[in-house]
Design a protein around this motif. Structure first.
Motif, mmCIF file in Angstrom:
data_model
loop_
_atom_site.group_PDB
_atom_site.id
_atom_site.type_symbol
_atom_site.label_atom_id
_atom_site.label_comp_id
_atom_site.label_asym_id
_atom_site.label_seq_id
_atom_site.Cartn_x
_atom_site.Cartn_y
_atom_site.Cartn_z
ATOM 1 N N ASN A 60 0.201 6.836 -18.578
ATOM 2 C CA ASN A 60 0.778 8.040 -17.985
ATOM 3 C C ASN A 60 0.589 9.206 -18.953
ATOM 4 O O ASN A 60 -0.018 9.052 -20.015
ATOM 5 C CB ASN A 60 2.254 7.824 -17.631
ATOM 6 C CG ASN A 60 3.118 7.492 -18.846
ATOM 7 O OD1 ASN A 60 2.749 7.763 -19.998
ATOM 8 N ND2 ASN A 60 4.281 6.904 -18.606
ATOM 9 N N SER A 66 1.165 2.732 -17.651
ATOM 10 C CA SER A 66 1.816 3.216 -16.429
ATOM 11 C C SER A 66 2.505 2.111 -15.641
ATOM 12 O O SER A 66 3.411 2.377 -14.855
ATOM 13 C CB SER A 66 0.803 3.941 -15.539
ATOM 14 O OG SER A 66 -0.278 3.086 -15.217
ATOM 15 N N VAL A 67 2.073 0.849 -15.844
ATOM 16 C CA VAL A 67 2.729 -0.300 -15.213
ATOM 17 C C VAL A 67 2.928 -1.368 -16.279
ATOM 18 O O VAL A 67 2.002 -1.712 -17.004
ATOM 19 C CB VAL A 67 1.891 -0.878 -14.054
ATOM 20 C CG1 VAL A 67 2.681 -1.973 -13.339
ATOM 21 C CG2 VAL A 67 1.487 0.198 -13.072
ATOM 22 N N PHE A 80 7.788 1.018 -14.152
ATOM 23 C CA PHE A 80 6.969 2.224 -14.079
ATOM 24 C C PHE A 80 7.680 3.244 -14.965
ATOM 25 O O PHE A 80 8.652 3.877 -14.535
ATOM 26 C CB PHE A 80 6.855 2.710 -12.631
ATOM 27 C CG PHE A 80 6.227 1.702 -11.706
ATOM 28 C CD1 PHE A 80 4.866 1.757 -11.416
ATOM 29 C CD2 PHE A 80 6.985 0.688 -11.137
ATOM 30 C CE1 PHE A 80 4.276 0.817 -10.582
ATOM 31 C CE2 PHE A 80 6.407 -0.260 -10.301
ATOM 32 C CZ PHE A 80 5.055 -0.199 -10.026
ATOM 33 N N CYS A 95 15.601 -2.031 -7.127
ATOM 34 C CA CYS A 95 14.956 -0.893 -7.792
ATOM 35 C C CYS A 95 16.002 -0.086 -8.531
ATOM 36 O O CYS A 95 16.990 0.373 -7.936
ATOM 37 C CB CYS A 95 14.248 -0.011 -6.765
ATOM 38 S SG CYS A 95 13.592 1.542 -7.457
ATOM 39 N N MET A 105 8.585 8.263 -5.267
ATOM 40 C CA MET A 105 7.730 7.234 -5.842
ATOM 41 C C MET A 105 8.208 5.822 -5.505
ATOM 42 O O MET A 105 7.459 4.854 -5.673
ATOM 43 C CB MET A 105 7.667 7.388 -7.366
ATOM 44 C CG MET A 105 6.825 8.562 -7.836
ATOM 45 S SD MET A 105 5.074 8.294 -7.481
ATOM 46 C CE MET A 105 4.718 6.879 -8.516
ATOM 47 N N CYS A 109 5.499 2.829 -5.076
ATOM 48 C CA CYS A 109 5.482 1.658 -5.951
ATOM 49 C C CYS A 109 5.798 0.375 -5.186
ATOM 50 O O CYS A 109 5.111 -0.640 -5.330
ATOM 51 C CB CYS A 109 6.482 1.839 -7.087
ATOM 52 S SG CYS A 109 6.144 3.239 -8.183
ATOM 53 N N HIS A 113 2.057 -1.789 -5.675
ATOM 54 C CA HIS A 113 2.061 -2.762 -6.766
ATOM 55 C C HIS A 113 3.183 -3.783 -6.656
ATOM 56 O O HIS A 113 2.956 -4.990 -6.857
ATOM 57 C CB HIS A 113 2.183 -2.026 -8.104
ATOM 58 C CG HIS A 113 0.929 -1.347 -8.548
ATOM 59 N ND1 HIS A 113 0.427 -0.240 -7.909
ATOM 60 C CD2 HIS A 113 0.073 -1.628 -9.566
ATOM 61 C CE1 HIS A 113 -0.682 0.140 -8.503
ATOM 62 N NE2 HIS A 113 -0.928 -0.684 -9.509
ATOM 63 N N VAL A 114 4.392 -3.331 -6.349
ATOM 64 C CA VAL A 114 5.532 -4.249 -6.395
ATOM 65 C C VAL A 114 5.424 -5.316 -5.315
ATOM 66 O O VAL A 114 5.604 -6.515 -5.578
ATOM 67 C CB VAL A 114 6.854 -3.473 -6.262
ATOM 68 C CG1 VAL A 114 8.041 -4.432 -6.193
ATOM 69 C CG2 VAL A 114 7.027 -2.506 -7.432
ATOM 70 N N HIS A 208 1.077 10.717 -2.119
ATOM 71 C CA HIS A 208 1.529 11.047 -3.480
ATOM 72 C C HIS A 208 1.061 12.461 -3.776
ATOM 73 O O HIS A 208 -0.073 12.829 -3.413
ATOM 74 C CB HIS A 208 0.928 10.046 -4.477
ATOM 75 C CG HIS A 208 1.402 10.203 -5.880
ATOM 76 N ND1 HIS A 208 1.017 11.245 -6.697
ATOM 77 C CD2 HIS A 208 2.246 9.441 -6.631
ATOM 78 C CE1 HIS A 208 1.589 11.120 -7.877
ATOM 79 N NE2 HIS A 208 2.336 10.035 -7.864
#
Length: 366
Positions: A60, A66-67, A80, A95, A105, A109, A113-114, A208
């Motif tokens: 980032n 970033s992950v 994140f 979360c 976001m 997310c 990815h999640v 985004h």
């Protein structure tokens, strides 16, 4: 307020969170098997370095991965940085939002990815591929990020192939048959694609703020299918290189992919390939599968081997350009109409041979 209930990749998701992304409503009376909870925290928890499973190479603007992933006694955390932590355990995703101004976001997310990570931890393969329906079966299209997957899938949905999944295809195998679970009824399209396949922008929101793609309800493009279907074929998209002679149907080629290469291509097209490879010893969620003790990487490898044994994997080479899409569609339909015996080249390969061949391919890519 009663919770919202959605069907997402075969799970009945119950949550108090109101999604902006189009979702598929769960049928009345179906019991939930996954909960999602959003909470706001003042400060993120600190984790010991020894608990770190992986850190992405992508950074980032603060120079942080970033992950990130952490293994804790209470579950696995997908972080994140400066945005949110997602705590994953069987049947629940929690979360913890760090910055309220970045709440947009959460869906980016979670639904990317999640959820892909939760699928993999639950014993499914999450491929970076779109899926449409043809003759009561799923047809998948995998490509690199600029490989034309969105255009191909959107064009097929526009032509009457119902959408099954836009960006993540969740696969599982039972008794020699591979199944694809439906995702959610959203398509991520560029303004050019929206103009081509929808006709007007209708104030579609950005997925985004930093990306050009828009969040488009799939129903604005064509039909949507919300069932789990057996997989007929997986196509690896390969557009003609610049300067290569262009043409019509004669320039469209569909070629079978050998078992070993097919296996490694599926490994490459895992939605989280770099993250998954970073923690080979991570166990599956819940220990519900006989392969859980092998660890996530080994279990995923064997699942992909079963997929390549059961489903034909083919390379689809075609010219770049909207004008060639009708010829591509005709070629796909003709290929799918062939007798199943013609497409069974990978089905009788010994799994050990497939795995050994794929291991050599994987080593070569590193």
């Amino acid at each position: 307020m009663p919770p919202y209930r959605h069907v997402l990749y075969g799970f009945c998701l119950e949550t108090d969170y109101c999604f902006r992304t189009p979702m598929t409503a769960a049928p009345p009376g179906r019991a939930h098997d996954l909960q999602f909870l959003l909470v706001r925290v003042a400060e993120p928890q600190k984790f010991e370095p020894v608990t770190c499973l992986f850190q992405s190479a992508e950074k980032n603007r603060f120079g942080e991965s970033s992950v990130q992933g952490y293994a804790l006694p209470t579950g696995i955390v997908m972080r994140f940085p400066r945005v949110a932590d997602f705590w994953l355990c069987p049947g629940k995703i929690r979360c913890e939002l760090h910055d309220p101004s970045l709440e947009f976001m959460v869906e980016v997310c979670l639904l990317g990815h999640v959820m892909a990570y939760y699928l993999e931890l639950s014993g499914l393969a999450a491929l970076h591929a779109g899926a449409v329906v043809h003759g009561e079966k799923a047809v998948l299209f995998a490509a690199d990020r600029t490989g034309g997957k969105s255009t191909m899938v959107a064009s097929l949905v526009k032509e009457g192939f119902p959408l099954l999944a836009d960006d993540i295809s969740a696969l599982t195998a039972h008794d020699g048959t591979v199944y694809c679970r439906h995702g959610f009824p959203q398509m991520k399209l560029t303004p050019e694609q929206v103009e081509r396949f929808v006709g007007d922008f209708d104030d579609f929101p950005l997925v985004h703020p930093s990306f050009a793609k828009l969040s488009v309800p799939a129903s604005r493009v064509g039909e949507v299918q919300s069932t789990t279907l057996p997989v007929a074929c997986i196509y690896l998209l390969e557009r003609c290189l610049p300067g290569k002679p262009a043409g019509g149907a004669e320039r469209v080629r569909i070629e079978p992919v050998a078992a070993g290469e097919a296996m490694i291509q599926l490994v490459r097209h895992a939605f989280l390939v770099q993250l998954l490879d970073a923690h080979a010893d991570c166990r599956l969620l819940g220990q519900a599968h006989s392969s859980a003790k092998q660890g996530l990487k080994a279990s995923r490898f064997h699942l992909l081997a079963r997929i390549t044994q059961s489903v034909p994997v083919k390379r689809l080479c075609y010219p770049s350009g909207y004008e060639y899409l009708p010829a591509v569609h005709r070629a796909i339909e003709a290929d799918l109409a062939k007798p199943a015996a013609d497409a069974s080249v990978n089905r009788h390969k010994n799994e050990d041979v497939v795995l050994a061949s794929a291991s050599r391919w994987e080593s070569a890519l590193r």
